[in-house]
Structures are given as structure tokens and as C-alpha cells.
Design a protein around this motif. Sequence first.
Motif, PDB file in Angstrom:
ATOM      1  N   THR A 162       0.808  -1.133  -0.021  1.00  0.00           N
ATOM      2  CA  THR A 162      -0.086   0.097  -0.103  1.00  0.00           C
ATOM      3  C   THR A 162       0.818   1.092  -0.035  1.00  0.00           C
ATOM      4  OG1 THR A 162      -1.741  -1.179   1.017  1.00  0.00           O
ATOM      5  CG2 THR A 162      -1.697   1.184   1.333  1.00  0.00           C
ATOM      6  N   LEU A 163       0.662   2.100  -0.812  1.00  0.00           N
ATOM      7  CA  LEU A 163       1.324   3.356  -0.771  1.00  0.00           C
ATOM      8  C   LEU A 163       0.169   4.578  -0.646  1.00  0.00           C
ATOM      9  CD1 LEU A 163       3.768   5.079  -1.450  1.00  0.00           C
ATOM     10  CD2 LEU A 163       3.028   5.091  -4.000  1.00  0.00           C
ATOM     11  N   ASN A 164       0.487   5.560   0.453  1.00  0.00           N
ATOM     12  CA  ASN A 164      -0.321   6.698   0.797  1.00  0.00           C
ATOM     13  C   ASN A 164       0.275   7.772   0.286  1.00  0.00           C
ATOM     14  OD1 ASN A 164      -2.312   4.840   2.196  1.00  0.00           O
ATOM     15  ND2 ASN A 164      -0.881   4.839   3.813  1.00  0.00           N
ATOM     16  N   VAL A 165      -0.179   8.705  -0.597  1.00  0.00           N
ATOM     17  CA  VAL A 165       0.433   9.978  -0.725  1.00  0.00           C
ATOM     18  C   VAL A 165      -0.396  11.207  -0.431  1.00  0.00           C
ATOM     19  CG1 VAL A 165       1.148  11.402  -2.735  1.00  0.00           C
ATOM     20  CG2 VAL A 165       1.179   8.771  -2.889  1.00  0.00           C
ATOM     21  N   ILE A 166       0.198  12.191   0.233  1.00  0.00           N
ATOM     22  CA  ILE A 166      -0.357  13.441   0.655  1.00  0.00           C
ATOM     23  C   ILE A 166       0.616  14.614   0.132  1.00  0.00           C
ATOM     24  CG2 ILE A 166      -1.023  14.832   2.707  1.00  0.00           C
ATOM     25  CD1 ILE A 166      -0.731  11.892   4.312  1.00  0.00           C
ATOM     26  N   GLY A 167      -0.338  15.116  -0.844  1.00  0.00           N
ATOM     27  CA  GLY A 167       0.222  16.257  -1.602  1.00  0.00           C
ATOM     28  C   GLY A 167      -0.289  17.575  -1.019  1.00  0.00           C
ATOM     29  N   ASN A 168       0.582  18.198  -0.340  1.00  0.00           N
ATOM     30  CA  ASN A 168       0.207  19.470   0.409  1.00  0.00           C
ATOM     31  C   ASN A 168       0.529  20.614  -0.563  1.00  0.00           C
ATOM     32  OD1 ASN A 168      -1.025  18.360   2.914  1.00  0.00           O
ATOM     33  ND2 ASN A 168       1.322  18.014   3.312  1.00  0.00           N
ATOM     34  N   VAL A 169       0.892  20.621  -1.529  1.00  0.00           N
ATOM     35  CA  VAL A 169       1.480  21.838  -2.485  1.00  0.00           C
ATOM     36  C   VAL A 169       1.028  21.888  -3.819  1.00  0.00           C
ATOM     37  CG1 VAL A 169       3.596  22.987  -3.173  1.00  0.00           C
ATOM     38  CG2 VAL A 169       3.617  21.874  -1.017  1.00  0.00           C
ATOM     39  N   LYS A 170       1.499  20.728  -4.567  1.00  0.00           N
ATOM     40  CA  LYS A 170       0.894  20.634  -5.812  1.00  0.00           C
ATOM     41  C   LYS A 170       0.220  19.660  -6.174  1.00  0.00           C
ATOM     42  CE  LYS A 170       4.849  23.647  -7.323  1.00  0.00           C
ATOM     43  NZ  LYS A 170       6.004  24.020  -8.383  1.00  0.00           N
ATOM     44  N   HIS A 171       0.686  18.774  -7.359  1.00  0.00           N
ATOM     45  CA  HIS A 171      -0.056  17.444  -7.497  1.00  0.00           C
ATOM     46  C   HIS A 171       0.285  16.224  -6.617  1.00  0.00           C
ATOM     47  CE1 HIS A 171      -1.034  19.401 -11.401  1.00  0.00           C
ATOM     48  NE2 HIS A 171       0.099  19.393 -11.625  1.00  0.00           N
ATOM     49  N   GLY A 172      -0.533  15.224  -6.266  1.00  0.00           N
ATOM     50  CA  GLY A 172      -0.116  14.192  -5.628  1.00  0.00           C
ATOM     51  C   GLY A 172       1.020  13.623  -6.117  1.00  0.00           C
ATOM     52  N   ILE A 173       1.077  13.010  -7.546  1.00  0.00           N
ATOM     53  CA  ILE A 173       1.903  12.248  -8.258  1.00  0.00           C
ATOM     54  C   ILE A 173       2.053  12.969  -9.598  1.00  0.00           C
ATOM     55  CG2 ILE A 173       2.414  10.061  -9.148  1.00  0.00           C
ATOM     56  CD1 ILE A 173       0.813   8.658  -7.333  1.00  0.00           C
ATOM     57  N   TYR A 174       3.252  13.155  -9.829  1.00  0.00           N
ATOM     58  CA  TYR A 174       3.529  13.912 -11.146  1.00  0.00           C
ATOM     59  C   TYR A 174       4.610  13.013 -11.973  1.00  0.00           C
ATOM     60  CZ  TYR A 174       5.364  16.998 -14.521  1.00  0.00           C
ATOM     61  OH  TYR A 174       6.104  17.637 -15.817  1.00  0.00           O
ATOM     62  N   SER A 175       4.389  12.679 -13.271  1.00  0.00           N
ATOM     63  CA  SER A 175       5.231  12.022 -13.962  1.00  0.00           C
ATOM     64  C   SER A 175       5.291  13.025 -15.274  1.00  0.00           C
ATOM     65  CB  SER A 175       4.975  10.709 -14.521  1.00  0.00           C
ATOM     66  OG  SER A 175       5.935  10.141 -15.335  1.00  0.00           O
ATOM     67  N   LYS A 176       6.465  13.385 -15.697  1.00  0.00           N
ATOM     68  CA  LYS A 176       6.753  14.164 -16.748  1.00  0.00           C
ATOM     69  C   LYS A 176       6.658  13.345 -18.134  1.00  0.00           C
ATOM     70  CE  LYS A 176      10.147  17.459 -18.912  1.00  0.00           C
ATOM     71  NZ  LYS A 176      11.538  18.103 -18.951  1.00  0.00           N
ATOM     72  N   GLU A 177       6.556  12.015 -17.966  1.00  0.00           N
ATOM     73  CA  GLU A 177       6.366  11.364 -19.162  1.00  0.00           C
ATOM     74  C   GLU A 177       5.223  10.303 -18.857  1.00  0.00           C
ATOM     75  OE1 GLU A 177      10.268   9.510 -20.351  1.00  0.00           O
ATOM     76  OE2 GLU A 177      10.835  11.613 -20.994  1.00  0.00           O
ATOM     77  N   TYR A 178       5.184   8.923 -19.500  1.00  0.00           N
ATOM     78  CA  TYR A 178       4.082   8.182 -18.949  1.00  0.00           C
ATOM     79  C   TYR A 178       3.657   7.786 -17.686  1.00  0.00           C
ATOM     80  CZ  TYR A 178       6.693   3.972 -19.814  1.00  0.00           C
ATOM     81  OH  TYR A 178       7.673   2.943 -19.540  1.00  0.00           O
ATOM     82  N   LEU A 179       2.716   7.237 -17.103  1.00  0.00           N
ATOM     83  CA  LEU A 179       2.569   6.788 -15.996  1.00  0.00           C
ATOM     84  C   LEU A 179       1.550   5.427 -15.935  1.00  0.00           C
ATOM     85  CD1 LEU A 179       2.622   7.251 -12.773  1.00  0.00           C
ATOM     86  CD2 LEU A 179       0.545   8.871 -13.144  1.00  0.00           C
ATOM     87  N   GLU A 180       2.089   4.342 -15.339  1.00  0.00           N
ATOM     88  CA  GLU A 180       1.393   3.069 -15.202  1.00  0.00           C
ATOM     89  C   GLU A 180       1.126   2.707 -14.031  1.00  0.00           C
ATOM     90  OE1 GLU A 180       3.341   0.173 -17.836  1.00  0.00           O
ATOM     91  OE2 GLU A 180       2.913   1.533 -19.616  1.00  0.00           O
ATOM     92  N   VAL A 181       0.075   1.879 -13.598  1.00  0.00           N
ATOM     93  CA  VAL A 181      -0.294   1.188 -12.238  1.00  0.00           C
ATOM     94  C   VAL A 181      -0.576  -0.115 -12.614  1.00  0.00           C
ATOM     95  CG1 VAL A 181      -1.627   1.518 -10.165  1.00  0.00           C
ATOM     96  CG2 VAL A 181      -1.318   3.519 -11.658  1.00  0.00           C
ATOM     97  N   LYS A 182      -0.136  -1.180 -11.705  1.00  0.00           N
ATOM     98  CA  LYS A 182      -0.291  -2.438 -11.524  1.00  0.00           C
ATOM     99  C   LYS A 182      -0.392  -3.019 -10.262  1.00  0.00           C
ATOM    100  CE  LYS A 182       1.363  -6.583 -13.948  1.00  0.00           C
ATOM    101  NZ  LYS A 182       2.379  -7.198 -14.965  1.00  0.00           N
ATOM    102  N   ASN A 183      -1.187  -3.495  -9.867  1.00  0.00           N
ATOM    103  CA  ASN A 183      -1.368  -4.453  -8.606  1.00  0.00           C
ATOM    104  C   ASN A 183      -1.478  -3.411  -7.530  1.00  0.00           C
ATOM    105  OD1 ASN A 183      -1.066  -7.170 -10.024  1.00  0.00           O
ATOM    106  ND2 ASN A 183       1.161  -7.055  -9.858  1.00  0.00           N
TER     107      ASN A 183
END
Length: 332
Positions: A162-183
Amino acid sequence: MKKSLLTFVALMAGLLTAHAIKDNTVTIVYNGSTAVVTVADNIQQYVTVSSGTSAHVVLVQDPTFAGVNFTTSNDTGEITYNLSGRSDDGSFTLEGSYKCTVEVDGLTLTNPGGAPLALMNGKRVELSAKSGTVNTLTDGANDTYNGCIHCKGHLKLKGKGTLNVIGNVKHGIYSKEYLEVKNLTLNVTAAEKDGMHCKQYFLMESGKVTISGVKEDGIQVELDGTTSTGITADHEDEDTGNFYMEDGTLNITEGTGKAIKADGTITYSGGTQNFNTNNTETSAGIASMLNGASMKGHGVYDLLGRQLPSGNRQRGIIMVRQDAKVIKTLGK
């Protein structure tokens, strides 16, 4: 004096165990204001630690590194960075030019002055949550990074933890290129901007993603350049601004923006969409222009695919078709 002694003991422990860790592995163990970095013997010449014992760890993967010690389970010979422990004032910054894996292994990391994970490697980075672990990342005020997790290259989120992300400033998760999610079980519980923001394309293969507490869009996907490549086999070198969901569960509590916003198209081929699928925005006209069924030759179009009068250069983003290419540009 006591603090110095503890730091020394921690350093000695790291040195004594350096030979015991797996080849191609770097371990980073956070403990309050310090961190112990241990580099496997076979890659010591390729990894530079420029942060000492600080909890703000900065590592540089040598630009000449192109894989070493290839195995069946690591057929690219890449380096794995394993992060564990806890710090309320720490971070991990990685620079390099070869793909790598970053494992979070029971990590709680807060950076009051920036991104806890700054993956400045311009190649593919796999961010993996180890099975059975819970990991929490929290960011703080900064003008440098675009997300609590900021990735300069391709980002693949995976693992059975499990990954919890708390973004207090800009985006929660940012990728300058592609973004994939698995499992992965991924919870973005706050973001001043988008919960997840990427360029090129977004692909959810499986897992459970929950996005809430965002101020703008749940997920936004942009074109990386000005010209779409169109859909490619296995998305190799693809830059379409498309959103794809193949399986898994996606929960989005919308902010002031859309659940999903994409420069290209949105495709659900499987999985469960627990959000208002009508509260999405696509530049559907782009797909029509790329297909070229009714828009051929040269022309200027808005993001809905409507042709604009000759010579029109309305303010905002417009699409200019030049034979087989569609170019995204700013009108005047």
C-alpha cells in the motif's frame, strides 16, 4: 555526544553489512534526522552518495552505468533502491540516466520543504511497494517539484503493498512522461492540484487506486509534445495524451475539476469505475483529426475538433492539421 555516537554506530553497522546485501541493491534506512545508505559491493563505483548521513538522501547513478550482473529476475541488470524506516524531515532524490527500481518497504517519509521522492532519472523508474507493507509519503512547501512524488521520466507504480500519498503543495503524483499502475493499492488523500498528473499516456492495468481531497482534477493526462504519435503497439514510444483502464478499481472523489481530463481519449476496457464517468473531459476532436476520416489536408481546429475559419487564431490551445500530422499549439 550521544547523538554523534549513535550516528557512528549506525554508520559502522551499514559498513559491516554492505557485503551482505544483494548485488545491484542500495538500501536506505531512515531513522529520524539521519539515514544509513548501504551500497552493494558490485555497484559501488556506479552510485555516489552526496548527502552523508542526512535524512535528505541524494544519490547519483553514474551516467556511464548501463546495467550490470544481469540475472533471470533482473534481466536488465538495473539497480534497486530499497527505502525503509521513518523520518519527519527527510527525502530521497535520485539522479541518473539508466532505468531503475525504487522499493518502498515500510517507509514513512515527510519532507516539509519539498518532495519526499524526487526521481530525477530521465529513464523508466519502477516504484514498487513491497508486499504486505504500508508506506506513506507527505510533501511540503516548494517551488521546484510538481508533486509529492515527482518523476522526470517514465513512472511505473507497482507492487502488492500500500502506498499513501499526501500532496500539500501541487499534484499528488507527477510524471513528466507516461504513468502506469499495476497491482498496487494506492491512496492519494490530498492534492492542491491534480491527484495524478502525467504526460504521454496513463495506463491502469490492475490494482486499487483511490483519489480524494484534490483541489483540481482526479487524473490529468497531457500530450508531452505538440504532435501525437497515435496509439502504438504496447504503447511503445506513445505520446497521445490518452487514458486507458484495463482492470482494477478506480475510486475518485472529484475536486473542482474533472474526475479525468485527457488531451486524447478515455478508454475503459475493464475494471470498476467508482466515479461519475460523465464528469470527464477529453479532447475528442484530436482523435478524429488523427484518424483523418473527415479532416484531411490542412486546417485549424479547436479542441472539440471543430474547424475554425481560415486565418482564425483564437486564444488558447488550438490544433493545426498538416496532412498526416496534428500539431497542438497556442492561438493568438
